[in-house]
Design a protein around this motif. Structure first.
Motif, PDB file in Angstrom:
ATOM      1  N   TYR A   1     -18.010 -68.067  16.834  1.00 42.21           N
ATOM      2  CA  TYR A   1     -18.402 -68.513  18.164  1.00 42.21           C
ATOM      3  C   TYR A   1     -18.909 -69.944  18.097  1.00 42.21           C
ATOM      4  CZ  TYR A   1     -21.230 -68.705  22.470  1.00 42.21           C
ATOM      5  OH  TYR A   1     -21.781 -69.056  23.670  1.00 42.21           O
TER       6      TYR A   1
ATOM      7  N   ASP B   1     -32.367 -76.458  19.007  1.00 37.47           N
ATOM      8  CA  ASP B   1     -31.054 -76.983  18.610  1.00 37.47           C
ATOM      9  C   ASP B   1     -29.936 -75.987  18.878  1.00 37.47           C
ATOM     10  OD1 ASP B   1     -32.453 -79.122  17.764  1.00 37.47           O
ATOM     11  OD2 ASP B   1     -32.448 -78.568  15.648  1.00 37.47           O
ATOM     12  N   LYS B   2     -30.280 -74.844  19.458  1.00 38.16           N
ATOM     13  CA  LYS B   2     -29.309 -73.787  19.762  1.00 38.16           C
ATOM     14  C   LYS B   2     -28.538 -73.331  18.531  1.00 38.16           C
ATOM     15  CE  LYS B   2     -28.647 -74.507  24.597  1.00 38.16           C
ATOM     16  NZ  LYS B   2     -27.583 -74.638  25.571  1.00 38.16           N
ATOM     17  N   THR B   3     -29.179 -73.388  17.384  1.00 38.47           N
ATOM     18  CA  THR B   3     -28.511 -72.900  16.187  1.00 38.47           C
ATOM     19  C   THR B   3     -28.598 -71.384  16.104  1.00 38.47           C
ATOM     20  OG1 THR B   3     -30.564 -73.433  15.068  1.00 38.47           O
ATOM     21  CG2 THR B   3     -28.736 -74.930  14.753  1.00 38.47           C
ATOM     22  N   LEU B   4     -29.611 -70.838  16.808  1.00 40.48           N
ATOM     23  CA  LEU B   4     -29.797 -69.387  16.777  1.00 40.48           C
ATOM     24  C   LEU B   4     -28.565 -68.684  17.332  1.00 40.48           C
ATOM     25  CD1 LEU B   4     -31.866 -67.252  16.049  1.00 40.48           C
ATOM     26  CD2 LEU B   4     -32.652 -67.304  18.402  1.00 40.48           C
ATOM     27  N   GLU B   5     -27.977 -69.267  18.373  1.00 49.35           N
ATOM     28  CA  GLU B   5     -26.793 -68.651  18.986  1.00 49.35           C
ATOM     29  C   GLU B   5     -25.677 -68.475  17.979  1.00 49.35           C
ATOM     30  OE1 GLU B   5     -25.175 -69.965  22.748  1.00 49.35           O
ATOM     31  OE2 GLU B   5     -27.181 -70.632  23.323  1.00 49.35           O
ATOM     32  N   THR B   6     -25.474 -69.505  17.159  1.00 46.28           N
ATOM     33  CA  THR B   6     -24.432 -69.394  16.141  1.00 46.28           C
ATOM     34  C   THR B   6     -24.826 -68.344  15.110  1.00 46.28           C
ATOM     35  OG1 THR B   6     -24.168 -71.761  16.416  1.00 46.28           O
ATOM     36  CG2 THR B   6     -22.969 -70.736  14.619  1.00 46.28           C
TER      37      THR B   6
ATOM     38  N   GLU C   1     -22.951 -77.125  23.761  1.00 45.23           N
ATOM     39  CA  GLU C   1     -24.108 -77.977  23.483  1.00 45.23           C
ATOM     40  C   GLU C   1     -24.964 -77.537  22.308  1.00 45.23           C
ATOM     41  OE1 GLU C   1     -26.427 -77.781  26.963  1.00 45.23           O
ATOM     42  OE2 GLU C   1     -25.011 -78.891  28.187  1.00 45.23           O
ATOM     43  N   ALA C   2     -24.374 -76.935  21.275  1.00 42.15           N
ATOM     44  CA  ALA C   2     -25.195 -76.474  20.164  1.00 42.15           C
ATOM     45  C   ALA C   2     -25.373 -77.565  19.127  1.00 42.15           C
ATOM     46  CB  ALA C   2     -24.561 -75.248  19.526  1.00 42.15           C
ATOM     47  N   GLY C   3     -26.401 -77.402  18.291  1.00 40.08           N
ATOM     48  CA  GLY C   3     -26.623 -78.320  17.193  1.00 40.08           C
ATOM     49  C   GLY C   3     -26.447 -77.597  15.879  1.00 40.08           C
TER      50      GLY C   3
ATOM     51  N   PRO D   1     -20.944 -72.318  20.405  1.00 37.91           N
ATOM     52  CA  PRO D   1     -21.690 -72.377  21.663  1.00 37.91           C
ATOM     53  C   PRO D   1     -21.526 -73.741  22.333  1.00 37.91           C
ATOM     54  CG  PRO D   1     -23.135 -71.864  19.789  1.00 37.91           C
ATOM     55  CD  PRO D   1     -21.834 -72.328  19.242  1.00 37.91           C
TER      56      PRO D   1
ATOM     57  N   LEU E   1     -23.661 -61.742  21.731  1.00 36.05           N
ATOM     58  CA  LEU E   1     -25.002 -62.292  21.929  1.00 36.05           C
ATOM     59  C   LEU E   1     -25.720 -61.612  23.083  1.00 36.05           C
ATOM     60  CD1 LEU E   1     -24.322 -66.089  21.420  1.00 36.05           C
ATOM     61  CD2 LEU E   1     -25.762 -64.612  20.014  1.00 36.05           C
TER      62      LEU E   1
ATOM     63  N   TYR F   1     -28.432 -77.289  11.738  1.00 36.78           N
ATOM     64  CA  TYR F   1     -29.747 -77.465  11.120  1.00 36.78           C
ATOM     65  C   TYR F   1     -29.926 -78.893  10.663  1.00 36.78           C
ATOM     66  CZ  TYR F   1     -29.501 -72.466  11.425  1.00 36.78           C
ATOM     67  OH  TYR F   1     -29.365 -71.200  11.903  1.00 36.78           O
ATOM     68  N   LYS F   2     -30.918 -79.553  11.230  1.00 35.65           N
ATOM     69  CA  LYS F   2     -31.070 -80.998  11.034  1.00 35.65           C
ATOM     70  C   LYS F   2     -31.427 -81.384   9.615  1.00 35.65           C
ATOM     71  CE  LYS F   2     -32.235 -82.550  15.654  1.00 35.65           C
ATOM     72  NZ  LYS F   2     -32.973 -81.544  16.445  1.00 35.65           N
TER      73      LYS F   2
ATOM     74  N   MET G   1     -22.713 -71.379   6.175  1.00 31.43           N
ATOM     75  CA  MET G   1     -21.935 -70.558   7.093  1.00 31.43           C
ATOM     76  C   MET G   1     -20.783 -69.846   6.367  1.00 31.43           C
ATOM     77  SD  MET G   1     -23.036 -70.342  10.059  1.00 31.43           S
ATOM     78  CE  MET G   1     -24.246 -71.031  11.144  1.00 31.43           C
TER      79      MET G   1
ATOM     80  N   ARG H   1     -16.536 -75.439  11.375  1.00 31.53           N
ATOM     81  CA  ARG H   1     -17.092 -74.211  10.809  1.00 31.53           C
ATOM     82  C   ARG H   1     -16.524 -72.993  11.560  1.00 31.53           C
ATOM     83  NH1 ARG H   1     -19.309 -69.323  12.095  1.00 31.53           N
ATOM     84  NH2 ARG H   1     -19.974 -69.586  14.231  1.00 31.53           N
TER      85      ARG H   1
ATOM     86  N   GLU I   1     -34.701 -73.394  15.910  1.00 34.27           N
ATOM     87  CA  GLU I   1     -33.443 -72.673  16.116  1.00 34.27           C
ATOM     88  C   GLU I   1     -33.073 -72.641  17.592  1.00 34.27           C
ATOM     89  OE1 GLU I   1     -31.313 -70.817  14.125  1.00 34.27           O
ATOM     90  OE2 GLU I   1     -32.393 -70.326  12.290  1.00 34.27           O
TER      91      GLU I   1
END
Ligand SMILES: Nc1ncnc2c1ncn2[C@@H]1O[C@H](COP(=O)(O)OP(=O)(O)OP(=O)(O)O)[C@@H](O)[C@H]1O
Ligand SMILES: [Mg+2]
Lengths: 241, 428
Positions: free
Chosen positions: A82, B226-231, A86-88, A84, A54, A90-91, A102, A149, B223
């Protein structure tokens, strides 16, 4: 445990004037769990992000399975996953959609996708909610979804930034067991954590990192012996103070 | 390709949120309601050609007059009251909007070519659109009456001549010139028709550009938030594909929303102006002048619009890299919307060629101006300007994609931020 899968040497990273990493060296061997521990702002996430392709390092070298990070980031992406901090997710997708989305990047055939999903489900544990939108999940559920995942494709190296953050005691315990199981099946893990007990239980080797430098590397047992400490927390405190 | 489709599918799923669907439905329903209200108002107005007449004069002349009015399309209702006051009272209490009173002895006076005034009473019951139409009907009635009387007089005295020739001995013959085609017709009619038939093009264009840009920006913002871009960026798929999938998905969803809005809007406009029906003659004229888009013209316009959308998407995805969350995305969309609105309004209300040179250059530099310019110049067959615009947009797009590719392949995609207001030191 033998071959080196990841080799990091002389790694430096500046954000503008901030020197986040001042020269980091370590290796991760095949089939081991390697942990980075250190106080807030030590540079753990920065290191993991560089290895995960990244961030580009300011200086230094990262080699993964013989591929150079700068020259072949694509090759590296094929072999790692990877998670990350505190990641989320797709809501607007369901948990299942997310996993399928994925999985399809790693799968060679539709059959692979099914295998991956099957594996993810056994990690997650809340199968009945997988058809709900991610937007309705709790923090812990999202964390487990993302962890599932990261592991479902059995990557060569799973990079997990604070894998158990936000999880309760029971769930953390479960996640640790899951990680150990996957390592038995050939996955190597590079993770970071604040939880010394967790590290003690989980990792084969740890690197104690502070202010962008590695202070000590070794097996938890050896480190405890070296500093004649009862636990890693004490080792950590002595080193950091 | 499989990976790309997978990305595209996910982007579209993420963009078509319940929120979007609800707001689309809401707007279309709103347009529909306003449209039907307006339409029923217009109908009411059209029905207002019904007039009520109190005829206090019972002569041949007044009969002829009333026949003439019926002939001219007014629905004449005769009131059966004995005097004016009673008739007014009656009209007040019923739903009558317009009362015409023909005075006693009108016929007698007319035969001696002395005229008594006809009184017209308009009853104002509201200040809606209908009110002002009432006044117009009064004028029409009176001018019709004058027409009838004077024509009858002329016919009686000059039986060999056409009354129209006496009243308007000379008539003008209008010609319209477009490029090298000359045709007989009225310039104002031609421009109003062309205007009403092509007005929807800039509206669609503006909506598509604004919607798609908004989509890209919010997709990027989500993205990041929600920090989805990092993934996503650590997954084995090329970053170019990630960026392009976002642009294509946003373009498609933006286009779809614009089309849905447009359908609602069209309904509203139809309600407002009535179905635009033109006489065959006028259609002929417009065709002869070439003021109609041929399929080739539409294709050309489509290409121009397509490139404008590409530019918008390229620009917004770069802006999207700099947004941190949905809130800052909203701040960012504002200047972009302005960039689209400016040429939109200029093309609606004035002519780009009539602007002063520096402003014209500025407008031409905005890539979004070119489809607006094209929509008019294609009709006028100034194709050079259109091609120049397309070429310019292509260059801009290539530059934008190049910049976008550079940003996406470095870690700037994660670390680049535009800050609004104070620097937050706790923020990474
Ligand atoms: N995008 C950025 N811009 C500027 N400075 C940054 C950025 N990201 C990290 N830093 C700085 O780099 C240093 C290391 O940060 P990093 O996130 O790697 O720490 P960490 O060990 O993961 O901490 P934590 O335990 O709090 O997660 C910190 O001083 C941080 O302020
Ligand atoms: Mg961290």
């Amino acid at each position: 445990m033998g071959d080196v899968i990841l080799k990091v040497s002389g790694l430096k990273k500046n954000y503008g004037k901030v020197e986040a990493l001042k020269g980091i060296d370590f290796e991760v061997k095949k089939g081991e769990i390697f942990a980075l521990i250190g106080p807030n702002g030590a540079g753990k996430t920065t290191t993991l992000r560089i290895v995960a392709t990244l961030l580009t390092p300011t200086d230094g070298k990262v080699e993964f399975m013989g591929y150079d990070l700068k020259k072949n980031p694509d090759k590296i992406r094929e072999g790692i996953t990877y998670l990350p901090e505190e990641a989320g997710a797709y809501k607007n997708l369901t948990g299942l959609d997310y996993l399928k989305f994925m999985a399809s990047f790693y799968a060679e055939s539709p059959r692979d996708v099914d295998i991956y999903i099957e594996r993810a489900m056994s990690i997650i544990g809340f199968k009945d909610r997988l058809k709900d939108k991610v937007g309705t999940y709790s923090k812990g559920m999202i964390r487990k979804l993302l962890l599932a995942r990261a592991l479902m494709t059995k990557p060569k190296l799973a990079i997990l930034d604070e894998p158990t953050s936000g999880l309760d005691v029971i769930n953390s315990l479960e996640v640790r067991e899951v990680i150990k199981e996957f390592v038995k099946e050939g996955v190597s893990v590079l993770l970071s954590s604040h939880n010394m007990l967790e590290i003690d239980f989980l990792s084969d080797r740890v690197a104690i990192i502070d202010k962008g430098r590695i202070l000590e590397i070794g097996e938890p047992k050896a480190l405890k012996q070296k500093y004649s400490a009862e636990n890693l927390e004490e080792v950590f405190r002595r080193l950091v103070q | 390709m499989r990976k790309f489709l997978n990305l595209l599918k996910k982007e579209i799923k993420e963009l078509i949120t319940l929120q979007l669907v609800i707001s689309l439905l809401f707007t279309v329903t709103l347009f529909y309601f306003i449209g039907s209200i307006v339409q029923s108002e217009v109908k009411k107005i059209e029905e207002k050609r019904g007039i009520y007449v109190l005829n206090l004069d019972d002569s041949q002349e007044s009969k002829i007059l009333l026949d003439g009015l019926s002939h001219a399309g007014f629905e004449v209702n005769i009131l059966d009251e004995e005097n004016k006051d009673k008739a007014i009272e009656y009209a007040k209490n019923s739903d009558i909007n317009l009362l015409i009173v023909i005075p006693e002895g009108f016929g007698q006076a007319a035969s001696e070519f002395q005229f008594k005034d006809i009184e017209a009473y308009s009853f104002i019951r509201s200040f809606s659109m209908g009110g002002s139409v009432n006044a117009a009907v009064v004028d029409q009635v009176i001018s019709q009456i004058n027409e009838i009387i004077s024509n009858n007089f002329l016919k009686a005295n000059f039986p060999d001549l056409n009354p129209e020739d006496i009243k308007n001995p000379i008539q003008s013959k209008g010609f319209v010139v477009v490029k090298d085609v000359v045709a007989e017709g009225s310039a104002s009619e031609v421009s109003s028709i062309v205007y009403s038939q092509s007005i929807f093009i800039p509206v669609i264009l503006m909506m598509v550009i604004v919607f798609s840009s908004q989509m890209v920006l919010s997709a990027m913002a989500m993205e990041k938030q929600d920090k989805t871009l990092e993934t996503l960026l650590t997954v084995p798929v090329s970053r170019k594909q990630i960026a392009i999938a976002k642009m294509v998905a946003s373009g498609l969803v933006g286009l779809l929303s614009a089309v849905i809005y447009m359908l609602g809007f069209r309904y509203y406009m139809n309600g407002l102006m009535g179905d635009i029906t033109t006489s065959n003659q006028l259609n002929d004229l417009i065709q002869r002048l070439g003021l109609q888009y041929t399929s080739a013209d539409y294709a050309l316009l489509g290409i121009s619009i397509f490139f404008a959308i590409l530019c918008a998407l390229g620009l917004t995805i770069i802006l999207g890299v700099m947004v941190e969350n949905l809130k800052s995305a909203q701040t960012m969309i504002l200047p972009l919307t302005f960039l689209v609105m400016l040429p939109y309004f200029i093309s609606m209300f004035s002519d780009i060629n009539s602007l002063s040179l520096p402003i014209r250059v500025l407008v031409m530099l905005i890539p979004f101006s070119h489809p607006f310019i094209a929509s008019q110049n294609i009709l006028l067959r100034n194709y050079d300007v259109v091609f120049y615009g397309i070429a310019y947009m292509l260059v801009v797009f290539v530059i934008l994609i190049f910049i976008c590719g550079r940003i996406f392949s470095t870690d700037k995609v994660l670390t680049m931020k535009l800050r609004f207001g104070k620097k937050n030191l706790l923020d990474r």
